[in-house]
Design a protein around this motif. Structure first.
Motif, mmCIF file in Angstrom:
data_model
loop_
_atom_site.group_PDB
_atom_site.id
_atom_site.type_symbol
_atom_site.label_atom_id
_atom_site.label_comp_id
_atom_site.label_asym_id
_atom_site.label_seq_id
_atom_site.Cartn_x
_atom_site.Cartn_y
_atom_site.Cartn_z
ATOM 1 N N MET A 139 0.851 -1.188 0.000
ATOM 2 C CA MET A 139 0.000 0.000 0.000
ATOM 3 C C MET A 139 0.891 1.244 0.000
ATOM 4 O O MET A 139 1.876 1.325 0.720
ATOM 5 C CB MET A 139 -0.907 -0.005 1.235
ATOM 6 C CG MET A 139 -1.916 1.137 1.245
ATOM 7 S SD MET A 139 -3.010 1.040 2.689
ATOM 8 C CE MET A 139 -3.931 -0.442 2.307
ATOM 9 N N SER A 140 0.550 2.216 -0.839
ATOM 10 C CA SER A 140 1.378 3.399 -0.971
ATOM 11 C C SER A 140 1.246 4.281 0.258
ATOM 12 O O SER A 140 0.312 4.168 1.042
ATOM 13 C CB SER A 140 0.949 4.191 -2.210
ATOM 14 O OG SER A 140 -0.326 4.765 -2.012
ATOM 15 N N ARG A 148 0.556 7.370 0.269
ATOM 16 C CA ARG A 148 -0.648 8.200 0.144
ATOM 17 C C ARG A 148 -1.881 7.429 0.587
ATOM 18 O O ARG A 148 -2.761 7.969 1.271
ATOM 19 C CB ARG A 148 -0.795 8.657 -1.308
ATOM 20 C CG ARG A 148 -1.950 9.635 -1.508
ATOM 21 C CD ARG A 148 -1.916 10.232 -2.901
ATOM 22 N NE ARG A 148 -2.983 11.181 -3.094
ATOM 23 C CZ ARG A 148 -3.161 11.888 -4.211
ATOM 24 N NH1 ARG A 148 -2.301 11.735 -5.223
ATOM 25 N NH2 ARG A 148 -4.149 12.731 -4.307
ATOM 26 N N SER A 149 -1.959 6.164 0.195
ATOM 27 C CA SER A 149 -3.091 5.335 0.616
ATOM 28 C C SER A 149 -3.083 5.155 2.125
ATOM 29 O O SER A 149 -4.142 5.148 2.766
ATOM 30 C CB SER A 149 -3.039 3.969 -0.072
ATOM 31 O OG SER A 149 -3.212 4.102 -1.460
ATOM 32 N N ASP A 150 -1.894 4.972 2.705
ATOM 33 C CA ASP A 150 -1.789 4.843 4.160
ATOM 34 C C ASP A 150 -2.308 6.097 4.854
ATOM 35 O O ASP A 150 -3.015 6.012 5.867
ATOM 36 C CB ASP A 150 -0.331 4.614 4.571
ATOM 37 C CG ASP A 150 0.150 3.217 4.235
ATOM 38 O OD1 ASP A 150 -0.697 2.341 4.012
ATOM 39 O OD2 ASP A 150 1.380 3.015 4.181
ATOM 40 N N THR A 209 -4.454 8.274 3.652
ATOM 41 C CA THR A 209 -5.905 8.348 3.475
ATOM 42 C C THR A 209 -6.608 7.395 4.428
ATOM 43 O O THR A 209 -7.609 7.746 5.061
ATOM 44 C CB THR A 209 -6.280 7.998 2.025
ATOM 45 O OG1 THR A 209 -5.622 8.893 1.135
ATOM 46 C CG2 THR A 209 -7.786 8.095 1.827
ATOM 47 N N ARG A 210 -6.067 6.197 4.541
ATOM 48 C CA ARG A 210 -6.641 5.201 5.457
ATOM 49 C C ARG A 210 -6.628 5.722 6.894
ATOM 50 O O ARG A 210 -7.637 5.614 7.605
ATOM 51 C CB ARG A 210 -5.831 3.901 5.351
ATOM 52 C CG ARG A 210 -6.340 2.762 6.215
ATOM 53 C CD ARG A 210 -5.429 1.550 6.057
ATOM 54 N NE ARG A 210 -5.832 0.492 6.950
ATOM 55 C CZ ARG A 210 -6.711 -0.452 6.645
ATOM 56 N NH1 ARG A 210 -7.273 -0.470 5.450
ATOM 57 N NH2 ARG A 210 -7.042 -1.401 7.510
ATOM 58 N N ALA A 242 -14.844 5.397 -1.707
ATOM 59 C CA ALA A 242 -13.464 5.271 -1.244
ATOM 60 C C ALA A 242 -13.380 4.432 0.031
ATOM 61 O O ALA A 242 -12.392 3.718 0.253
ATOM 62 C CB ALA A 242 -12.865 6.653 -0.994
ATOM 63 N N ARG A 302 -13.374 0.830 -0.998
ATOM 64 C CA ARG A 302 -12.105 0.425 -1.612
ATOM 65 C C ARG A 302 -11.037 0.182 -0.543
ATOM 66 O O ARG A 302 -10.220 -0.723 -0.666
ATOM 67 C CB ARG A 302 -11.625 1.503 -2.590
ATOM 68 C CG ARG A 302 -12.402 1.566 -3.896
ATOM 69 C CD ARG A 302 -11.632 2.337 -4.948
ATOM 70 N NE ARG A 302 -11.376 3.719 -4.533
ATOM 71 C CZ ARG A 302 -12.212 4.728 -4.778
ATOM 72 N NH1 ARG A 302 -13.360 4.508 -5.418
ATOM 73 N NH2 ARG A 302 -11.909 5.957 -4.389
ATOM 74 N N LEU A 303 -11.062 0.989 0.507
ATOM 75 C CA LEU A 303 -10.032 0.877 1.547
ATOM 76 C C LEU A 303 -10.318 -0.219 2.563
ATOM 77 O O LEU A 303 -9.399 -0.885 3.049
ATOM 78 C CB LEU A 303 -9.893 2.212 2.288
ATOM 79 C CG LEU A 303 -9.249 3.358 1.514
ATOM 80 C CD1 LEU A 303 -9.468 4.677 2.245
ATOM 81 C CD2 LEU A 303 -7.754 3.112 1.348
#
Length: 230
Positions: free
Chosen positions: A1-2, A4-6, A8-9, A43, A46-47
């Motif tokens: 996981m990128s 940025r995704s981290d 956002t999560r 979103a 997706r997460l």
């Protein structure tokens, strides 16, 4: 996981905790969380997959936060005082984070998280030191269950009471009942009979290397039976 995704999560989890704290579990809807996090509802799916996946992540974050705040002394001068202090820390976390704590501990599946298991390993370390010093009155696994159950019961009972019926003596009494149930006022290894000595030797067994694996398993079983007989 990128990264940025981290990020956002993490933003979503923090938004969910904010809603949980202010409005309880019913306030944590995917739409409300998405809005609070500045995202569109898809979103969230997706997460986290679904709302249950999001709540699992929130609970995991709670366990990790609690674990990060614990201070563990690998060689405390007073193991029983250390046990009391650890119990107090667990209860104080619950009282300071009532909605999050309730989410963490009211569903059995929440306690399958990696952070929860790590926290239990910390607790088992405390118990192992008690056993090695001859202080433990019961089996290590039962001791862990008693310690965990009294802390969780103390918090959930306290939170269920009206403000004017919350007596601090409840917490103190439960803590001291726990201490009396799992420890002795003096090292059990000095008591008459083999039970205390068996518990102490069983706790130290993993540290020795003179026995084969089969011999260790056999001795461990004998010591368990002696300890249980006590």
């Amino acid at each position: 996981m990128s990264s940025r995704s981290d990020q956002t999560r993490q933003r979503v989890i923090e938004a969910a905790i904010g809603l949980l704290t202010r409005g309880g579990r019913d306030a944590v809807t995917t739409r409300a969380v998405a809005e609070a996090a500045g995202l569109q509802p898809p979103a969230i799916y997706r997460l986290f997959g679904d709302k249950d996946g999001l709540l699992d992540a929130v609970a995991e974050h709670g366990f990790a936060t609690f674990l990060a705040g614990k201070r563990v002394d690998p060689d405390p001068p007073d193991p029983i005082a250390d046990l009391r202090a650890g119990w107090d820390v667990a209860v104080e976390f619950g009282l300071a984070n009532p909605a999050l704590y309730t989410l963490m501990y009211t569903e059995p599946t929440r306690t399958e998280s990696a952070a929860f298991r790590t926290g239990m390993e910390v607790l088992m370390g405390r118990i192992r030191r008690l056993a090695a010093g001859g202080w433990l009155r019961v089996d290590e696994e039962l001791a862990a269950q008693i310690i965990h159950a009294t802390a969780r019961g103390a918090v959930l009972t306290w939170l269920s009471l009206p403000q004017d019926r919350r007596d601090p003596a409840l917490l103190t009494t439960l803590r001291e009942s726990m201490v009396a149930a799992v420890t002795g006022e003096r090292p059990a290894v000095r008591d008459a009979g083999p039970a205390g000595a068996a518990r102490a030797l069983r706790a130290a067994l993993p540290d020795q290397t003179a026995l084969s694996d089969a011999e260790q398993r056999l001795l461990s079983e004998w010591l368990r039976r002696l300890a249980d007989d006590g």
